[in-house]
Motif scaffolding. Structure first.
Motif, short mmCIF file in Angstrom:
data_model
loop_
_atom_site.label_atom_id
_atom_site.label_comp_id
_atom_site.label_asym_id
_atom_site.label_seq_id
_atom_site.Cartn_x
_atom_site.Cartn_y
_atom_site.Cartn_z
N THR A 251 67.27 66.23 -16.56
CA THR A 251 66.51 65.34 -15.69
C THR A 251 65.89 66.16 -14.56
O THR A 251 66.60 66.79 -13.77
CB THR A 251 67.42 64.25 -15.11
OG1 THR A 251 68.01 63.51 -16.19
CG2 THR A 251 66.64 63.30 -14.20
N ALA A 252 64.58 66.15 -14.49
CA ALA A 252 63.86 66.95 -13.49
C ALA A 252 64.26 66.54 -12.08
O ALA A 252 64.39 65.35 -11.77
CB ALA A 252 62.35 66.78 -13.69
N GLY A 253 64.46 67.54 -11.23
CA GLY A 253 64.78 67.29 -9.84
C GLY A 253 66.25 67.05 -9.57
O GLY A 253 66.67 66.99 -8.41
N ARG A 254 67.04 66.91 -10.64
CA ARG A 254 68.47 66.66 -10.44
C ARG A 254 69.34 67.64 -11.23
O ARG A 254 70.32 68.18 -10.72
CB ARG A 254 68.82 65.22 -10.87
CG ARG A 254 70.26 64.82 -10.58
CD ARG A 254 70.65 63.54 -11.31
NE ARG A 254 70.83 63.77 -12.75
CZ ARG A 254 70.86 62.81 -13.66
NH1 ARG A 254 70.68 61.54 -13.29
NH2 ARG A 254 71.03 63.10 -14.94
N GLU B 233 70.23 71.08 -13.48
CA GLU B 233 69.90 72.50 -13.68
C GLU B 233 70.65 73.04 -14.87
O GLU B 233 71.79 72.62 -15.14
CB GLU B 233 70.29 73.31 -12.44
CG GLU B 233 69.44 73.09 -11.22
CD GLU B 233 69.86 74.04 -10.11
OE1 GLU B 233 69.42 75.22 -10.14
OE2 GLU B 233 70.62 73.63 -9.23
N GLY C 92 73.19 67.10 -7.11
CA GLY C 92 72.62 67.57 -8.36
C GLY C 92 73.69 67.78 -9.41
O GLY C 92 74.88 67.54 -9.17
#
Length: 643
Positions: free
Chosen positions: A217-220, A222, A203
């Motif tokens: 980018t969602a899911g990667r 934060e 991530g």
């Protein structure tokens, strides 16, 4: 259990200190290591059982972050100023005490730990010059993780190569950097690199800067602040002295970047020793390295060395000129009470070009300032003498490399200030046994140019290997001259033992059988009163083999005819070097192509002049400058072919 021996000011005359470092390296560096806090003392100072591969302090365990932060807090100096962040490009100014910085780093380390980062894992840091980038480096060190800083804004394909080679668990980045007064978005570059890379990190943590935010980018990805908001502070993790602290990539001739490895133990020992003995900095003093954390100079002398010494380091997000003017450096020195500045000669050439008389200096109170150190490329005597005249403090040229991590040759102010010889970075630093060799490996007479090499073992803090490329390490650096480290630089040693570094070995040109240094020709050109900066390359010639061609950048406001200056420049070389140089071509240009650290791209210019294909270097500051070089060469009758 941590042990720490009382620090002693082992000061002495240079000859005595230098001689002991070569005759008793284990005793010498063992005493230096005693100034750090170790979780477990080393089994022996130097392991030479695998020569030519040497390791320092095997068996010892320590934590670099603990020595840089926690030990100062625990010894009652937590309120001492650790970091000053000065950003003229954003108007931000922040101060961090050792307690503040330790707490921030511990919390960030906790966030990384919660995301699976452990000792030995790699973390890529792709960030601008902000405090969070420094915290990221120290947080990795706190966990025993291996950081690899890549310039924020670096080309996507180059970032992808580094991702594939180091295989990071996480990437720490930011929404943007600030270049030339505008925001440069990092996220699109990061996204493209991750798309191209075969290795996929777990991530990314993204620091959202107010100057320009980015979509995550969602899911990667934060958000940095959200990740820290729920983090629990992490303790320091002791690691082996021989474990890697960081990987720093430098461009390789094969196109595959070389991952310079720095170990924890030798690195901490050498850098702490150098802060007092080379730079003469005591705990609590304000020290400023005007560089970037993406370079080795930033790793060593913005982040680690000042903090290991308990000094105050300045993190500057700006330029020597244009933020807002040629007085930017003097403002920082006066405002923060800087005692010593370390920067590149190219910064001073830029300042001099904009303010040839040094008028901006008089606008600031520099009473705290006592020394200027220059490194990063060869310092021409003219620039050194200008700085010395205008600043009225010692101006110390010193020489080292990404591979070595700290100085090879310097005037060690904390031991004994030796006489300055313009054009020389003075004498080898204690621990370095330098020789000048010819192509067959024989020592050449004093005053004769040859390859500069260092007798093995290199001192602590230098690189023990390349990341996942030990065979390449031995072939590139240790094979040409067995028993020596090949620096790749050419130069000579004078009768007093002073080293003169004249350029990379491929910057020594052969004109009709005469070996000439392009650096010496540049010295002659720099004496011209209208020349602010210059570079010389050797171009192919069917008759003489090679001929030198000079490029000149003029002082701001110079209104004299270019043709007159070019003719005069040719005469300056004839007077300074002689007809043997066969110097007939000087070309005035607006700018010289440089890396972001200020090194002039002479090799690329030479490829252009000879009509050879070339790749635009990933580290170039502004690729558009190459077009101007092409045009100037074409007008002068050289190939000037664009890639």
């Amino acid at each position: 259990m941590r042990t720490r021996q009382k620090q002693e000011n082992a000061m002495g005359k240079f000859e005595e200190v230098y001689k002991r470092s070569l005759e008793d390296p284990e005793g010498f560096w063992g005493e230096a290591a005693d100034q750090l806090v170790w979780d477990r003392k080393w089994d022996r100072v130097l392991d030479d059982s695998q020569a030519p591969l040497y390791r320092w302090f095997p068996g010892g365990r320590l934590n670099t972050c603990y020595n840089a932060l926690d030990c100062h807090v625990e010894s009652g100096n937590g309120s001492r100023l650790a970091l000053i962040y000065d950003s003229p490009v954003t108007g931000a100014l922040r101060h961090y005490s050792y307690q503040d910085l330790r707490d921030e780093v511990a919390r960030l380390a906790g966030a990384l730990k919660a995301r699976g980062v452990e000792a030995g894992d790699r973390v890529i840091i792709y960030m601008p010059m902000v405090p969070e980038a420094v915290m990221a480096m120290l947080a990795c060190a706190r966990l025993g993780a291996v950081h690899s800083v890549v310039f924020g804004g670096f080309a996507s394909n180059e970032l992808a190569k580094r991702i594939n080679d180091s295989q990071p668990r996480l990437i720490l980045s930011a929404s943007c950097g600030i270049e030339g007064g505008r925001a440069v978005p990092y996220k699109p570059l990061l996204d493209k690199a991750l798309e191209a890379a075969s290795h996929k990190p777990q991530g990314c943590l993204i620091l959202q800067r107010p100057e320009e935010r980015c979509e995550l980018t969602a899911g990667r990805d934060e958000d940095w602040q959200e990740a820290l908001s729920g983090a629990t502070a992490a303790d320091c993790v002791p690691v082996e002295a021989t474990d890697p602290l960081y990987i720093l990539y430098t461009s390789g001739t094969t196109g595959q970047p070389k991952g310079i490895v720095r170990d924890n133990g030798g690195h901490a020992v050498a850098l702490k020793w150098s802060m007092k003995h080379v730079y003469n900095i005591d705990p609590g003093e304000v020290y400023w390295t005007a560089s970037d954390i993406g370079w080795v100079v930033g790793h060593s002398y913005i982040v680690y060395a000042p903090l290991l010494q308990g000094a105050t380091t300045v993190l500057y997000e700006g330029k020597p000129v244009g933020t807002p003017d040629a007085g930017a450096f003097w403002r920082v020195i006066a405002q923060h009470g800087v005692v010593t500045l370390f920067t590149a000669p190219t910064a001073f050439r830029a300042i001099r070009q904009q303010d040839p008389q040094g008028a901006k200096i008089a606008e600031h109170d520099l009473s705290s300032f006592r020394a200027l150190f220059l490194a990063g490329e060869r310092c021409d005597p003219d620039t050194l003498l200008w700085a010395q005249d205008k600043l009225k403090v010692p101006v110390i040229d010193h020489w080292w490399q990404t591979e070595t991590g700290w100085p090879i040759v310097a005037n060690c102010l904390g031991i004994e200030q030796l006489p300055v010889k313009p054009g020389s970075p003075t004498r080898p630093v204690p621990g370095w046994d330098l020789r000048i060799l010819d192509g067959e490996g024989n020592e050449v007479p004093r005053g004769t140019i040859g390859s500069i090499v260092g007798r093995l073992p290199m001192p602590p803090g230098t690189f023990p290997t390349l990341w996942n490329a030990q065979e390449r390490f031995v072939k590139t650096y240790l094979s040409s001259f067995p028993g020596y480290y090949q620096t790749g630089d050419a130069g000579y040693m004078d009768k007093d033992g002073y080293i003169f570094v004249m350029g990379r070995t491929d910057d020594i040109i052969n004109v009709a059988g005469h070996r000439l240094s392009t650096g010496a020709i540049e010295e002659a050109l720099a004496n011209h009163p209208d020349v602010a900066e210059c570079a010389v390359i050797g171009v192919h010639d069917d008759l003489k083999g090679q001929l030198p061609v000079g490029f000149l950048v003029l002082n701001a406001g110079c209104a004299r005819p270019v043709e007159d200056i070019e003719k005069e420049a040719v005469q300056y070389v004839r007077d300074g070097i002689g007809p043997v140089a066969a110097f007939k071509t000087a070309l005035v240009v607006q700018r010289l192509p440089k890396t972001r650290s200020g090194k002039i791209l002479r090799g690329t210019m030479r490829h252009i002049a000879d009509g050879e294909s070339y790749n635009t270097p990933a580290t170039i500051d502004d690729p558009a400058i190459l077009d101007e070089i092409c045009e100037a060469l074409e007008e002068a009758g050289y190939a000037g072919r664009r890639a």
